[in-house]
Write an enzyme that holds these catalytic residues in place. Structure first.
Site, PDB file in Angstrom:
ATOM      1  N   HIS A  30       4.678  -4.969  10.078  1.00 50.65           N
ATOM      2  CA  HIS A  30       5.213  -4.388  11.321  1.00 50.65           C
ATOM      3  C   HIS A  30       5.441  -5.458  12.382  1.00 50.65           C
ATOM      4  O   HIS A  30       4.733  -6.466  12.423  1.00 50.65           O
ATOM      5  CB  HIS A  30       4.237  -3.358  11.915  1.00 50.65           C
ATOM      6  CG  HIS A  30       4.111  -2.106  11.116  1.00 50.65           C
ATOM      7  ND1 HIS A  30       4.849  -0.977  11.383  1.00 50.65           N
ATOM      8  CD2 HIS A  30       3.328  -1.807  10.056  1.00 50.65           C
ATOM      9  CE1 HIS A  30       4.511  -0.018  10.519  1.00 50.65           C
ATOM     10  NE2 HIS A  30       3.591  -0.502   9.694  1.00 50.65           N
ATOM     11  N   HIS A  46       1.372   3.870   1.961  1.00 53.16           N
ATOM     12  CA  HIS A  46       1.868   4.615   3.121  1.00 53.16           C
ATOM     13  C   HIS A  46       3.388   4.767   3.074  1.00 53.16           C
ATOM     14  O   HIS A  46       4.102   3.859   2.641  1.00 53.16           O
ATOM     15  CB  HIS A  46       1.443   3.944   4.428  1.00 53.16           C
ATOM     16  CG  HIS A  46      -0.002   4.207   4.769  1.00 53.16           C
ATOM     17  ND1 HIS A  46      -0.712   3.435   5.652  1.00 53.16           N
ATOM     18  CD2 HIS A  46      -0.854   5.177   4.341  1.00 53.16           C
ATOM     19  CE1 HIS A  46      -1.941   3.905   5.763  1.00 53.16           C
ATOM     20  NE2 HIS A  46      -2.055   4.964   4.977  1.00 53.16           N
ATOM     21  N   ASP A  70       5.704   4.562   5.138  1.00 53.16           N
ATOM     22  CA  ASP A  70       6.557   3.568   5.794  1.00 53.16           C
ATOM     23  C   ASP A  70       6.577   2.235   5.036  1.00 53.16           C
ATOM     24  O   ASP A  70       7.114   1.239   5.550  1.00 53.16           O
ATOM     25  CB  ASP A  70       6.152   3.370   7.265  1.00 53.16           C
ATOM     26  CG  ASP A  70       4.743   2.860   7.431  1.00 53.16           C
ATOM     27  OD1 ASP A  70       3.850   3.331   6.707  1.00 53.16           O
ATOM     28  OD2 ASP A  70       4.523   1.979   8.287  1.00 53.16           O
ATOM     29  N   HIS A  71       6.015   2.226   3.827  1.00 53.00           N
ATOM     30  CA  HIS A  71       6.083   1.035   2.967  1.00 53.00           C
ATOM     31  C   HIS A  71       6.670   1.355   1.595  1.00 53.00           C
ATOM     32  O   HIS A  71       7.149   0.462   0.907  1.00 53.00           O
ATOM     33  CB  HIS A  71       4.691   0.402   2.838  1.00 53.00           C
ATOM     34  CG  HIS A  71       4.165  -0.052   4.165  1.00 53.00           C
ATOM     35  ND1 HIS A  71       4.148  -1.366   4.560  1.00 53.00           N
ATOM     36  CD2 HIS A  71       3.699   0.667   5.226  1.00 53.00           C
ATOM     37  CE1 HIS A  71       3.693  -1.444   5.809  1.00 53.00           C
ATOM     38  NE2 HIS A  71       3.419  -0.224   6.235  1.00 53.00           N
ATOM     39  N   ASP A 106      -0.124  -4.007   5.956  1.00 53.95           N
ATOM     40  CA  ASP A 106      -0.762  -3.540   7.186  1.00 53.95           C
ATOM     41  C   ASP A 106      -2.217  -3.980   7.284  1.00 53.95           C
ATOM     42  O   ASP A 106      -3.030  -3.323   7.948  1.00 53.95           O
ATOM     43  CB  ASP A 106      -0.703  -2.006   7.266  1.00 53.95           C
ATOM     44  CG  ASP A 106       0.688  -1.494   7.611  1.00 53.95           C
ATOM     45  OD1 ASP A 106       1.606  -2.313   7.774  1.00 53.95           O
ATOM     46  OD2 ASP A 106       0.846  -0.262   7.693  1.00 53.95           O
ATOM     47  N   HIS A 139       0.852  -1.192   0.000  1.00 52.33           N
ATOM     48  CA  HIS A 139       0.000   0.000   0.000  1.00 52.33           C
ATOM     49  C   HIS A 139       0.883   1.234   0.000  1.00 52.33           C
ATOM     50  O   HIS A 139       2.110   1.125   0.119  1.00 52.33           O
ATOM     51  CB  HIS A 139      -0.995  -0.006   1.163  1.00 52.33           C
ATOM     52  CG  HIS A 139      -0.396   0.026   2.543  1.00 52.33           C
ATOM     53  ND1 HIS A 139       0.417  -0.973   3.038  1.00 52.33           N
ATOM     54  CD2 HIS A 139      -0.497   0.944   3.543  1.00 52.33           C
ATOM     55  CE1 HIS A 139       0.770  -0.669   4.278  1.00 52.33           C
ATOM     56  NE2 HIS A 139       0.240   0.494   4.610  1.00 52.33           N
ATOM     57  N   HIS A 157      -7.522  -0.841   5.193  1.00 49.62           N
ATOM     58  CA  HIS A 157      -6.474  -0.010   5.817  1.00 49.62           C
ATOM     59  C   HIS A 157      -6.211   1.174   4.879  1.00 49.62           C
ATOM     60  O   HIS A 157      -6.164   2.326   5.315  1.00 49.62           O
ATOM     61  CB  HIS A 157      -5.221  -0.850   6.028  1.00 49.62           C
ATOM     62  CG  HIS A 157      -4.059  -0.112   6.606  1.00 49.62           C
ATOM     63  ND1 HIS A 157      -4.038   0.350   7.900  1.00 49.62           N
ATOM     64  CD2 HIS A 157      -2.875   0.263   6.054  1.00 49.62           C
ATOM     65  CE1 HIS A 157      -2.885   0.976   8.122  1.00 49.62           C
ATOM     66  NE2 HIS A 157      -2.168   0.948   7.018  1.00 49.62           N
TER      67      HIS A 157
HETATM   68 ZN    ZN Z   1       2.777   0.498   7.968  1.00 49.23          ZN
HETATM   69 FE    FE Z   2       0.022   1.436   6.637  1.00 54.80          FE
END
Ligand code: ZN
Ligand code: FE
Length: 258
Positions: free
Chosen positions: A170, A56, A58-59, A132, A54, A113
């Site tokens: 995560h 985001h 942090d990905h 996530d 996805h 998400h």
């Molecule tokens: Zn994440």
């Molecule tokens: Fe996420």
């Protein structure tokens, strides 16, 4: 398939995937470029593919730098994330596939998400990368979807064979298990898994992968039919209807405030 979990940021995992037969490699969710590029060089592999579960940060945070350093890279993400995933080259949807050497993954569209969330399912390798959406003993926040969407995602993922390994985005396992135990204190599997996870984390080792079969025994967002869980959720929401979507929605609310 060789799978190297790469700890990135504070609690994310990127995963380097290597097809040992062809020496071709890909990465799932490169939050940061540096540690991924280092692993690629250490392994001496032909790096061809980024898969983003996805959009985001942090990905996808490492996409741009990696594409600069490895211009041959193809970047796979859901078509809804065309403008949200940096450097995307291959817009995919449910049922589309990606090849890394002789390895093949099928994409599962699991929006909630985020509205463009996908999982990459390597059926022959009995492995699924869930980003996530599904964590060990947990699920992601419902940022761009409903409890009904997340319930559908849990059903989709739990239909995979029980011995499918789950690689999530995560390291949330210990917190998730503590929350799960607050709703099912009598669940012996949960108690055992928490002890196991705490031992690993004390040694700074990852708790991934989980398995589909195990999630059915420990994940509160999968276990919405558990009467012990339902009774505990009803203590916070007296009179709550006990259909799966209502139970998941309130369980998620309790987790958000745990
Ligand atoms: Zn994440
Ligand atoms: Fe996420």
């Amino acid at each position: 398939m060789k799978i190297l979990p790469i700890p990135v940021l504070s609690d994310n995992y990127a995963y380097v995937l290597i097809d040992e037969a062809t020496n071709e490699a890909g990465v799932v969710d490169p939050s940061e470029a540096g540690p991924v590029a280092a692993a690629i060089k250490r392994e001496g592999v032909n790096f061809t593919t980024i898969i983003n579960t996805h959009h985001h940060w942090d990905h996808v945070g490492g996409n741009k730098e990696l594409v600069q350093e490895f211009p041959q890279l193809k970047v796979y993400g859901h078509k809804r994330d065309e403008t949200r995933t940096p450097c995307i080259t291959n817009m995919v949807d449910e049922g589309d596939t990606v090849r890394i050497g002789n390895l093949e993954a099928r994409f599962l569209f699991i929006p909630c998400h985020t509205s463009g969330h996908i999982a990459a399912y390597f059926e022959a390798e009995k492995s699924v990368f869930t980003g996530d959406t599904l964590f060990i003993a947990g699920c992601g926040r419902l940022f761009e979807g409903t409890a009904s969407d997340m319930h559908n995602n849990m059903v989709t993922l739990m239909q995979l064979p029980d011995d499918t390994r789950i690689y999530c985005g995560h390291e949330y396992t210990v917190t998730n298990l503590n929350f799960a135990l607050s709703l099912e204190p009598g669940n012996v599997k949960l108690q055992e898994k928490l002890r196991w996870a705490e031992e690993l984390r004390a040694k700074n080792q990852p708790t991934i992968p989980g398995t589909v079969g195990e999630e059915k025994e420990i994940n509160p967002f999968v276990r919405v039919d558990s009467s012990e869980l339902q009774e505990h959720v009803q203590q916070s929401f007296p009179g709550l209807a006990l259909d799966p979507v209502s139970v998941l929605e309130k369980t998620r609310y309790l987790k958000d405030n745990f």
